[in-house]
Structures are given as structure tokens and as C-alpha cells.
Design a protein around this motif. Structure first.
Motif, short mmCIF file in Angstrom:
data_model
loop_
_atom_site.label_atom_id
_atom_site.label_comp_id
_atom_site.label_asym_id
_atom_site.label_seq_id
_atom_site.Cartn_x
_atom_site.Cartn_y
_atom_site.Cartn_z
N ASP A 117 8.31 -1.78 10.61
CA ASP A 117 8.59 -1.17 9.31
C ASP A 117 8.72 -2.28 8.27
N LEU A 118 7.90 -2.19 7.23
CA LEU A 118 7.89 -3.27 6.23
C LEU A 118 9.26 -3.46 5.60
N PHE A 119 10.05 -2.39 5.54
CA PHE A 119 11.37 -2.51 4.90
C PHE A 119 12.37 -3.28 5.78
N VAL A 143 1.43 -6.30 8.04
CA VAL A 143 2.66 -5.66 8.51
C VAL A 143 2.42 -4.17 8.42
N ASN A 144 2.44 -3.48 9.56
CA ASN A 144 2.15 -2.05 9.55
C ASN A 144 2.88 -1.41 10.73
N LYS A 145 3.42 -0.23 10.50
CA LYS A 145 4.19 0.36 11.62
C LYS A 145 3.29 1.07 12.63
N HIS A 160 -3.78 -4.83 -10.70
CA HIS A 160 -3.39 -5.50 -9.45
C HIS A 160 -4.12 -4.92 -8.24
N GLN A 161 -4.98 -3.94 -8.48
CA GLN A 161 -5.65 -3.31 -7.33
C GLN A 161 -6.64 -4.27 -6.67
N VAL A 162 -6.53 -4.39 -5.37
CA VAL A 162 -7.44 -5.24 -4.60
C VAL A 162 -8.44 -4.34 -3.90
N GLY A 163 -9.72 -4.66 -4.01
CA GLY A 163 -10.70 -3.87 -3.29
C GLY A 163 -12.00 -3.68 -4.03
N GLN A 164 -12.79 -2.79 -3.48
CA GLN A 164 -14.14 -2.54 -4.00
C GLN A 164 -14.12 -2.15 -5.47
N THR A 165 -13.17 -1.31 -5.85
CA THR A 165 -13.10 -0.88 -7.25
C THR A 165 -11.94 -1.56 -7.97
N GLY A 166 -11.46 -2.64 -7.38
CA GLY A 166 -10.40 -3.42 -8.02
C GLY A 166 -10.84 -4.86 -8.12
N ILE A 198 -12.18 0.32 4.50
CA ILE A 198 -13.29 -0.59 4.20
C ILE A 198 -13.32 -1.00 2.73
N GLN A 199 -12.92 -0.06 1.85
CA GLN A 199 -12.94 -0.39 0.41
C GLN A 199 -11.85 -1.40 0.06
N HIS A 200 -10.76 -1.41 0.81
CA HIS A 200 -9.73 -2.44 0.58
C HIS A 200 -10.21 -3.78 1.14
N ARG A 201 -10.80 -3.73 2.33
CA ARG A 201 -11.31 -4.97 2.94
C ARG A 201 -12.30 -5.68 2.03
N ILE A 219 -0.53 -1.23 4.40
CA ILE A 219 -1.93 -0.99 4.02
C ILE A 219 -2.72 -0.76 5.31
N SER A 220 -3.51 0.34 5.35
CA SER A 220 -4.19 0.68 6.61
C SER A 220 -5.39 -0.21 6.89
N GLY A 221 -6.06 -0.71 5.81
CA GLY A 221 -7.23 -1.56 6.01
C GLY A 221 -8.54 -0.80 5.89
N ALA A 223 -2.15 -4.64 -4.77
CA ALA A 223 -1.83 -3.27 -4.34
C ALA A 223 -3.11 -2.59 -3.86
N SER A 224 -2.94 -1.64 -2.94
CA SER A 224 -4.09 -0.85 -2.51
C SER A 224 -4.35 0.23 -3.57
N ARG A 225 -5.50 0.85 -3.47
CA ARG A 225 -5.81 1.91 -4.44
C ARG A 225 -4.85 3.09 -4.27
N ALA A 226 -4.44 3.36 -3.04
CA ALA A 226 -3.51 4.48 -2.83
C ALA A 226 -2.23 4.23 -3.63
N GLY A 248 0.82 -1.21 0.00
CA GLY A 248 0.00 0.00 0.00
C GLY A 248 0.84 1.25 0.00
N ARG A 249 0.24 2.33 0.48
CA ARG A 249 0.94 3.62 0.48
C ARG A 249 2.25 3.55 1.27
N GLY A 250 2.26 2.66 2.27
CA GLY A 250 3.46 2.51 3.08
C GLY A 250 4.67 2.04 2.28
P1 FAD Z 1 -3.17 4.51 3.74
O1 FAD Z 1 -4.57 4.46 4.22
O2 FAD Z 1 -2.52 5.83 3.61
O3 FAD Z 1 -2.34 3.56 4.68
C1 FAD Z 1 -0.94 3.39 4.58
C2 FAD Z 1 -0.53 2.52 5.74
O4 FAD Z 1 0.84 2.21 5.61
C3 FAD Z 1 -0.71 3.19 7.09
O5 FAD Z 1 -1.49 2.37 7.95
C4 FAD Z 1 0.72 3.35 7.63
O6 FAD Z 1 0.79 3.17 9.04
C5 FAD Z 1 1.42 2.24 6.90
N1 FAD Z 1 2.85 2.45 6.70
C6 FAD Z 1 3.48 3.56 6.24
N2 FAD Z 1 4.80 3.33 6.12
C7 FAD Z 1 5.03 2.06 6.53
C8 FAD Z 1 6.18 1.24 6.64
N3 FAD Z 1 7.41 1.69 6.27
N4 FAD Z 1 6.03 -0.01 7.12
C9 FAD Z 1 4.84 -0.49 7.49
N5 FAD Z 1 3.70 0.23 7.40
C10 FAD Z 1 3.79 1.50 6.93
N6 FAD Z 1 -8.85 1.26 -1.74
C11 FAD Z 1 -8.37 0.05 -2.11
O7 FAD Z 1 -7.34 -0.40 -1.60
N7 FAD Z 1 -9.03 -0.67 -3.07
C12 FAD Z 1 -10.17 -0.25 -3.66
O8 FAD Z 1 -10.70 -0.94 -4.53
C13 FAD Z 1 -10.69 1.02 -3.27
N8 FAD Z 1 -11.85 1.49 -3.81
C14 FAD Z 1 -12.35 2.68 -3.35
C15 FAD Z 1 -13.59 3.13 -3.83
C16 FAD Z 1 -14.12 4.31 -3.38
C17 FAD Z 1 -15.46 4.75 -3.91
C18 FAD Z 1 -13.41 5.09 -2.44
C19 FAD Z 1 -13.98 6.37 -1.92
C20 FAD Z 1 -12.20 4.66 -1.97
C21 FAD Z 1 -11.64 3.46 -2.43
N9 FAD Z 1 -10.40 3.00 -1.94
C22 FAD Z 1 -9.97 1.77 -2.31
C23 FAD Z 1 -9.52 3.85 -1.13
C24 FAD Z 1 -9.56 3.55 0.35
O9 FAD Z 1 -10.56 4.33 0.96
C25 FAD Z 1 -8.20 3.94 0.99
O10 FAD Z 1 -7.92 5.29 0.72
C26 FAD Z 1 -7.03 3.09 0.49
O11 FAD Z 1 -7.35 1.74 0.61
C27 FAD Z 1 -5.80 3.43 1.34
O12 FAD Z 1 -4.72 2.71 0.85
P2 FAD Z 1 -3.51 2.36 1.82
O13 FAD Z 1 -4.01 1.53 2.94
O14 FAD Z 1 -2.41 1.83 0.99
O15 FAD Z 1 -3.05 3.81 2.30
#
Ligand code: FAD
Length: 320
Positions: A303-305, A284-286, A246-252, A269-272, A265-267, A232-235, A207-209
Motif C-alpha cells: 500500500d503506497l500509504f 509501488v502497487n498493492k 504533470h500528466q505523463v504518457g502518450q497524451t501527456g 500502455i499509454q502511460h508507459r 499506477i497500473s502501467g 501523474a497518470s491520466r486517471a 495514479g488512481r491508487g
Molecule cells: P488504474 O489503471 O486504475 O491503476 C491504479 C493502480 O493503483 C492499480 O494497479 C491498483 O492496484 C493500484 N492501487 C490502488 N490503490 C493502491 C494503494 N493504496 N497502494 C498502491 N497501489 C494501489 N494514461 C496515462 O497515464 N497517460 C496518458 O498520457 C494516457 N493517454 C491515453 C490516451 C488514450 C488515447 C487512451 C485511450 C488512454 C490514455 N491513458 C493515458 C489512460 C490509460 O489507458 C490508463 O487508463 C491510465 O494510465 C490508468 O491510470 P492509473 O494507472 O493511475 O489507474
């Protein structure tokens, strides 16, 4: 014994794993018969028999290659009208779901999509579905006509039950609606040696991390060590770090592997919504308060790294 029709998903006669899972589930309900559309039935028949298909209905016609899902609709409807099966099972992929909806409409039957389990009920099959990002587990059965059910990949582990199938060729009459849209070309998606995301036993997602396209090499390394697909997460996808396919989730893509590893990945609801039916979830999340830990069977706060390279090292050490 009641006949259960299973639509075969294959590539040039190579039967895909979700079909073997459907045959395994179909055996709980009755005697599976496979419906094979295409030219390469001979190579598929052995695999279908190995997983318990007593019969293989073969529809070998040019329309099958040239047209979209409608030949499968025509074939399944006509076979079902003639044989009166107790249920029709299809894979929960886009083609399978479109075919299922059209077949159910033509047969005036009830439809259940995205089942994650099926058991024989007192009358019709009883399914389990996971709804609203796993907030509800829905138990359902069809109350009208021949139950038409699509089943998510990885709902069951394929178990062999070898039989020698009888093959029956079918001349299907394709309706005028079948020719409304034609396939111009097909190009398989490039994904290297990794398994298909929806079919993989193990999925490793970043994910974004992960913090950058080049850092996805860390995720890929874990995936390759485990023989996994990469998600991958949407972020991460929106940031352009990994392709949308490769996007996993509601719109993937929705996945349901034996093991789902979510890193950075934060978790949300759309990813779940795309991974909550995974059998075992590792996060794995810091951030120890990240919502993904509410869902995870095993969590590593770190830290995932640092964590992921150690994981790879440990797996390789145990293997050597
Ligand atoms: P973030 O929420 O920013 O989380 C990043 C996480 O990484 C944080 O928990 C942080 O603590 C952790 N992190 C940072 N650095 C590190 C490190 N070095 N080591 C370990 N952990 C670290 N999302 C999807 O995934 N799939 C979908 O299909 C999807 N569809 C959507 C549809 C709609 C209509 C909407 C509104 C949203 C949708 N989203 C979807 C987006 C969703 O709401 C979240 O924004 C997205 O899932 C966040 O991605 P993320 O967890 O990677 O990022």
C-alpha cells in the motif's frame, strides 16, 4: 573536425540542462558550435564553453523575442547553409521539434526526432529511438543532406569539457513567413521549487491508487525528499487530482529521468509511452499482478500509504 550545430535552449541567458546534454552528445560526433538566439549571449557563453562549445553563433534581433519558432528556423538554416555542419542537434521539446522539422524541410535533409542516444557512425550519426511504447528500439541514421536530430532530455548526463568559445554575431534575414504569428505575452508556468518535469533527474508519479487530490501530498513529500518532479497518470489527472501539465504518457509529457517512481499506477500502455525510457523504474502497487511490474527494475507490492512514508523516513534517517 566536423562541426555540429546545437540550438541553445535558454531562459534569459540561463542555459537549460538539455542543451548541456546536447553539447555532451555533440562532442561524440565532432566539434560543437552553439547557436544562441537572444540578448543575453554573454551570460550563456561561459556555460556553453564549459560544455565544449568551440563557437557560439549569436543572433540578437528583436524578431527572436517577438516571433514564434520561425526566427530559429531562419537562423539555423542560414548558418547551416554557410557553414555546412555534419549534423544539427535540437532539444526534443515542442519548439525544438517544430524548428527541426522546418529546418530539415528547408535544407532538404533527413530528420530524426526523439532520439534517446547518438553515436558517431561510419558516416552520419547513428541514433537510438524507442518506439510503440518501448516495443521496438529503433536504430537509424539520416541518408540525405545534413542530419537534423532532436534528442530527448536526459539522454546523456552533461559532462564538462571546458574550452573558450569564439563568438560570432550573425545577421539573419528573416523571411516574410516569420512574421505570420507574433508572441503577445509569455508567462512562465508556476511550479515552485521543483524541477521541470521533462528535465528532472528523478520523477515521482501518482495514479488512481493515490485516491484523491489531497493525498497527492504523499507523492509530493517523496518528490521533495528526492529533489524530484511530480508526475501523474491520466486517471489521476482526469479525476482532477493533479494538473494536466504533470500528466505523463502518450497524451501527456514524455519523460526519461534517471529514476522514475510510479505509485498506484497500473502501467497501461499509454502511460508507459511516456516513461519507458527512464533509466531505472521503481513501482509501488498493492496488486502483485499489475503490468507496471513487467517494466519495473524494482517493485514493492504494498500500500503506497504505508510504503512511501517509510521510504521518506529511511532516506531522511540515512541523510542525518
Ligand atoms: P488504474 O489503471 O486504475 O491503476 C491504479 C493502480 O493503483 C492499480 O494497479 C491498483 O492496484 C493500484 N492501487 C490502488 N490503490 C493502491 C494503494 N493504496 N497502494 C498502491 N497501489 C494501489 N494514461 C496515462 O497515464 N497517460 C496518458 O498520457 C494516457 N493517454 C491515453 C490516451 C488514450 C488515447 C487512451 C485511450 C488512454 C490514455 N491513458 C493515458 C489512460 C490509460 O489507458 C490508463 O487508463 C491510465 O494510465 C490508468 O491510470 P492509473 O494507472 O493511475 O489507474
Amino acid at each position: 573536425m566536423a562541426e555540429i550545430l546545437v540550438l541553445v535552449d535558454h531562459t534569459d541567458g540561463v542555459v537549460r540542462k538539455p542543451t548541456l546534454e546536447l553539447l555532451t552528445l555533440a562532442r561524440r560526433l565532432g566539434e560543437p558550435s552553439a547557436v544562441f538566439l537572444g540578448r543575453d549571449a554573454d551570460s550563456a557563453t561561459e556555460a556553453l564553453g564549459r560544455y565544449g562549445a568551440h563557437k557560439v553563433y549569436v543572433v540578437d534581433a528583436p524578431e527572436v523575442d517577438e516571433l514564434l519558432v520561425t526566427p530559429a528556423v531562419d537562423a539555423l538554416t542560414q548558418i547551416a547553409e554557410n557553414t555546412g555542419p555534419a549534423a544539427i542537434l535540437l532539444p526534443s521539446n515542442p519548439d525544438g521539434k517544430e524548428t527541426a522539422a522546418r529546418v530539415a524541410l528547408r535544407l532538404e535533409s533527413g530528420l530524426i526526432t526523439d532520439a534517446v542516444d547518438i553515436v558517431a557512425g561510419e558516416g552520419d550519426p547513428v541514433t537510438e529511438q524507442s518506439a510503440f511504447a518501448a516495443t521496438y528500439q529503433v536504430t537509424a541514421h539520416v541518408t540525405r543532406g545534413i542530419p537534423v536530430i532532436t534528442v530527448k532530455p536526459n539522454a546523456a548526463a552533461p559532462k564538462p569539457a571546458p574550452v573558450t568559445p569564439e563568438t560570432e554575431k550573425w545577421d539573419v534575414t528573416f523571411g516574410p513567413a516569420s512574421a505570420a504569428a507574433k508572441v503577445l505575452s509569455r508567462s512562465p508556468r508556476e511550479r515552485g521549487d521543483r524541477p521541470e518535469l521533462t528535465e528532472a533527474d528523478v520523477v515521482v508519479s501518482g495514479g488512481r491508487g493515490v485516491n484523491g487530490a489531497e493525498n497527492f501530498a504523499v507523492i509530493e513529500r517523496v518528490a521533495d525528499t528526492l529533489g524530484a518532479a511530480v508526475g501523474a497518470s491520466r486517471a489521476a489527472v482526469d479525476a482532477g487530482w493533479y494538473p494536466h501539465s504533470h500528466q505523463v504518457g502518450q497524451t501527456g509529457t514524455q519523460v526519461s529521468p534517471q529514476l522514475y517512481l510510479a505509485a498506484g499506477i497500473s502501467g497501461a500502455i499509454q502511460h508507459r509511452a511516456g516513461m519507458q525510457t527512464s533509466k531505472t523504474i521503481v513501482a509501488v502497487n498493492k496488486d502483485q499482478d499489475a503490468p507496471i511490474f513487467e517494466l519495473a527494475d524494482y517493485g514493492v507490492v504494498g500500500d503506497l500509504f504505508q510504503v512511501l512514508p517509510q521510504l521518506v523516513e529511511e532516506i531522511e534517517r540515512r541523510r542525518s
